[in-house]
Design an enzyme around this catalytic site. Structure first.
Site, mmCIF file in Angstrom:
data_model
loop_
_atom_site.group_PDB
_atom_site.id
_atom_site.type_symbol
_atom_site.label_atom_id
_atom_site.label_comp_id
_atom_site.label_asym_id
_atom_site.label_seq_id
_atom_site.Cartn_x
_atom_site.Cartn_y
_atom_site.Cartn_z
ATOM 1 N N CYS D 152 36.546 37.207 35.086
ATOM 2 C CA CYS D 152 36.871 36.136 36.032
ATOM 3 C C CYS D 152 37.956 35.185 35.518
ATOM 4 O O CYS D 152 38.937 34.926 36.204
ATOM 5 C CB CYS D 152 35.616 35.348 36.393
ATOM 6 N N HIS D 244 36.132 28.085 37.894
ATOM 7 C CA HIS D 244 36.566 27.960 36.505
ATOM 8 C C HIS D 244 37.871 27.173 36.482
ATOM 9 O O HIS D 244 38.839 27.520 37.167
ATOM 10 C CB HIS D 244 36.829 29.335 35.893
#
Lengths: 351, 351, 351, 351
Positions: D152, D244
């Site tokens: 990710c 994130h």
């Protein structure tokens, strides 16, 4: 009424720059009946394009209001229908001035809620209280009017109780766990709430103990007689962004069977559902059967934030039943509630 | 008894590697009467030095246990007094085996709490329930015994109610907002609780509705008669690390004056204060006068985590009074409670 | 100097009612050398007893200051030594007025930090920079003086770099994850930080890129020559109450062996440790060997909040080494830093 | 290809019961090209209706998969195209078995990512790496194939760097602040992350330092030559649900002008935008001009979670430029990435 293509009502938003005002803007974006054409705020923002002011919501600012120029919150240029997102410190007088000047003020502020001539409206519950408007206009000599929606935590409790009204609730106990967005911006300081619970919200318990009794009250001879049930409230603030959770207990005149209570939650609906109002949830109450629901994180955004989520119905050793309710405080508990009120007024020919 | 220099009791800790076990270790470090000399855990940890196992508390591991070798949780080498931090899935049988083998088991587990022969002890409230131990030993044929402390949220509610016992409470309503540390490690997943409220804790409401009635019960003819009050509980989990907040309402046989309730909170004390037990807070209840207290973040670590903090006493429209209570769930609600129990037994010559 | 029973220095606190001011009060409670006898604040608080003003820290207000009457922040009645917790919006002029009037101002404010004549002091690193005070007094014509401590996040980075100064750091990269308490009260709104990261703190990166170079600079001919290393900083705010975490990378003139870096962290100490100053941590740097440390929740309160915790030293593919540092922003990064500065001045006969 | 009404590809999901598997299900609901007809999981879930298994996402379970019966994760009944949400502990062998048996495995697992014959695909960046599939099939003797998407945090960094590839990046520094949803369920314990930062994620820095170099590598003679840039990563876990945040610095062979960097971000697009793939964001990079953006809470759900949000571009004293990037870790960083990969393969006739 309300088919696509119908000319829209032009509407204004008082207090358009605050958090609640921004929620009104979002709630009204792409509304089939209402179009925001006027924004009022304090003198500090007067004369600025709306797009140049600070926008605090995750949803981007709707394009159609971005170029409106904010005006001072005085009657004059505003359209007939104005939504009020004003802070309680100024809402009392400003809303009155607009009503006097002929505006229909659909308000989220607390100032006029308990005025005997002002409807405290939850359209699924007490659409008939709108009849107060005529008496209000006569008594005050206004050509406009003020219609209010309740405090956020009141809405969810009142809808749950309204579904059970047929069983004659006599006593209600409620403890709330309320989201920080209910306190506006900047509102709750992060140092006060990170990893913490604040067991006090100023004025909140008083509202929860009085407003539901007016909402479930009976209109008789042009007056609302408060519902005789007793409500005891304890309110807390928790580290949740959106969604007030309410732990509720209710005693009834005669204890209904548990399946009858469940059925009452499931079948509850009202005028907004009959009119198929644009903002109305198909079902005002969604009962969740999982043992650990409703939860703010999982449920609060469902149904556009307009339904009340209930779960964990079980007998109560002290009252008759206890259960958990959850609602979206800035949607069904604020801007969405007011928009639904205005939709009801439109559908019933009052605009 | 208890002056510095007095030889210490050697003690063991069952379930020494879990969160509660580690809290026992911290609570017993530098204890004037007790010295941890034996650690029991599951076979997986058997044979390891304690320092080599994962330590999860902010307080560093006390040096004096770090070199102990963990044993399997069977009687044999353990000293006479053992604290049990065992998980409920295994506590029932293991604690019984230790009691049979002559050990005094001071337990935090729920398994034996409601056994009519086992004291469910809060030393400030029901020190006299320790008399059950003799009956327990006779009935079970044990040379040892089991003594338990209540569930964490029960402790705080019970202490608040005990202070008001003189007014004869008849009905109690409590909604809890409980910290994640109450669920052990790993316990609550962060995805479940960040920015969320979970309105359900398995088995917790049942404990809160039954344990306080035993604790405030009357010992008569070698049996505890449960207190006749009715308790209704709703329990929730919130994003707080330590500290359970409880929103409480109480009805009394005859409504006392508010100042009498306040005075009762302020003057409450019991056997631990009379004995000046090492872990006893000088006052079991601290009443806070600020309008928004107690709060976990500000109050939970005060008084070594051994006092109950109460605030916001006010009349209740439904019952007689409502107020907020707060306690440290892993100290006064778990390891600290058990240590205080053992101190009382030591002070009363039962070890 | 400093033995128990030694007469104390009377000290004042400028800005005594804000968050940093309250931290000074806590830091100075029961201090062996300093006794707070004077409190200065804005005119709004003037004339109030300190106990009547809002206290925001978990530690209760120390009794010995509670009865002091707050004065306006002008020289006159204050003792010679004053700590400044003033907000940067007013600190510049007020501190200057106090220095002119003969006070030693030990300040946490940023205003005078980069003044070439003002020491930017971290006692373990650049105690010799105190020699600037004489030049400062001569140049400004003051009988008093101003001595400053760095920005919170600068302190921890500078201490880490100072330990490695022997290897000649040439380039430093640092990304911070800073606690909300660094923004004062009310500071960061809960709506902005709950479940969020804010990748910007106004002015913070500039301070981190300049202050460490002055602190590690060399005093030559009465002037501090900035250290030639280049620092690049990125700063973020996270949902942590106390404790700034810093992800650091460093390049050296000549890459040292990893064990030499470790040894440098472990053996680092300075003047406060030699003088055994009351607030000095025994070791300014604690290196943690666990793979996932330091962590704010587990480590920030250790060592009285005065040490810097470092972990995860490992080679860096871009610079030479990378590691994690953590410090307590309101203790070692603010009030505790200033108190240590004053202790150093006392120990070296400058008060 | 892809017009409404086109027959859909039937697809399967391996690891359908975990968090990532559920995200695949959500991502594929109402997909114009793909229809989920097969679900594989561990033997524990085999034979259960999908609706009877625990569903953990706020989005309700899509109706069309609810009645599918979960099968064991072995080839046989699965359709040709299967998405793999398998855990790395089992993905290696199971994916290989499916590829051998003739399935196109579009995988989110890390196991085969760095295999020289397996494309590590980000369709906007290295669509040409799909040519490895033929070599893969020949070398392994498979009739199926494995195609992977990156970790990710790698996706967001790689897209940012790809936009700047024209300026020849030579050195990259990145510090991540990663959401808890990246760790699956139950994943991070709440006690570990509430009010905390964990400065370590196992294996994450290694992936961030190697995967972008393969992704931006050049296909030459049937092999991917890694991009020669050096990447240094530091990774942390923060109390954020989704999103994130990455604090990035980059050095280039020759420093471009800041407006050229901005223009490169703004104009970046690739094969998915040319094909107008159903899941492709109109623009892969959204540059935000506000000084404190991007933020997970405000930005992560925008653009369906498929764009990378970048802000705060500014010169870096150490490298050339620094900036902040944000992406949705469970959408663009996992299930959405894989779905986009499959869409590209469909559009290019590889299914």
């Amino acid at each position: 009424m309300g088919s696509a293509g119908t000319p829209k009502f032009e509407v204004g938003v008082l207090g358009a720059t605050g958090m609640v005002g921004q929620q009104f803007i979002v709630q009204l974006a792409r509304h089939p009946w209402f179009r925001v054409t006027w924004l009022g705020a304090s003198q500090r923002s007067e004369g600025h394009k709306y797009r140049d002011l600070t926008w605090r919501l995750p949803t981007p600012m709707p394009e159609d209001v971005a170029d409106l120029t904010v005006e001072h919150s005085v009657p004059g240029h505003a359209p007939r229908l104005v939504f009020s997102a004003l802070d309680a410190s100024v809402a009392g007088e400003i809303e009155q001035a607009f009503a006097e000047a002929g505006h229909i003020v659909v308000s989220n502020a607390r100032n006029h809620r308990m005025d005997p001539l002002v409807p405290l409206l939850v359209p699924e519950i007490n659409a008939d209280h709108l009849k107060l408007v005529v008496a209000q206009q006569q008594a005050k000599g206004w050509t406009g009017a003020i219609v209010t929606n309740p405090n956020c935590s009141t809405v969810f409790l009142s809808i749950a109780l309204a579904a059970l009204r047929q069983f004659n609730p006599t006593a209600v106990s409620v403890t709330t766990l309320q989201a920080v967005s209910g306190a506006g911006y900047p509102g709750v300081a992060s140092l006060d709430i990170l990893g913490n619970v604040v067991p006090f919200i100023s004025g909140e318990e008083e509202k929860l103990e009085s407003e539901p009794r007016k909402i479930l009250g009976t209109l008789r001879n042009g007056q609302v007689e408060s519902h005789p049930m007793v409500v005891s409230a304890q309110t807390t603030r928790v580290a949740v962004a959106n969604g007030h959770t309410e732990m509720i207990g209710v005693r009834f005149e005669k204890t209904p069977a548990q399946e009858d209570v469940l059925r009452a939650f499931g079948s509850f609906c009202g005028r907004p559902q009959q009119h198929r109002l644009p903002t109305a949830p198909p079902k005002p109450i969604i009962y969740l059967t999982e043992s650990n629901r409703p939860q703010p994180k999982l449920d609060v955004e469902r149904e556009g934030g307009m339904a009340v989520f209930i779960g964990r119905l079980r007998p109560c050793p002290l009252l008759d039943y206890k259960f958990v309710a959850l609602g979206h405080n800035t949607v069904r508990g604020a801007a969405g509630a007011a928009v639904l009120n205005a939709e009801l007024m439109a559908a019933e020919g009052m605009l």
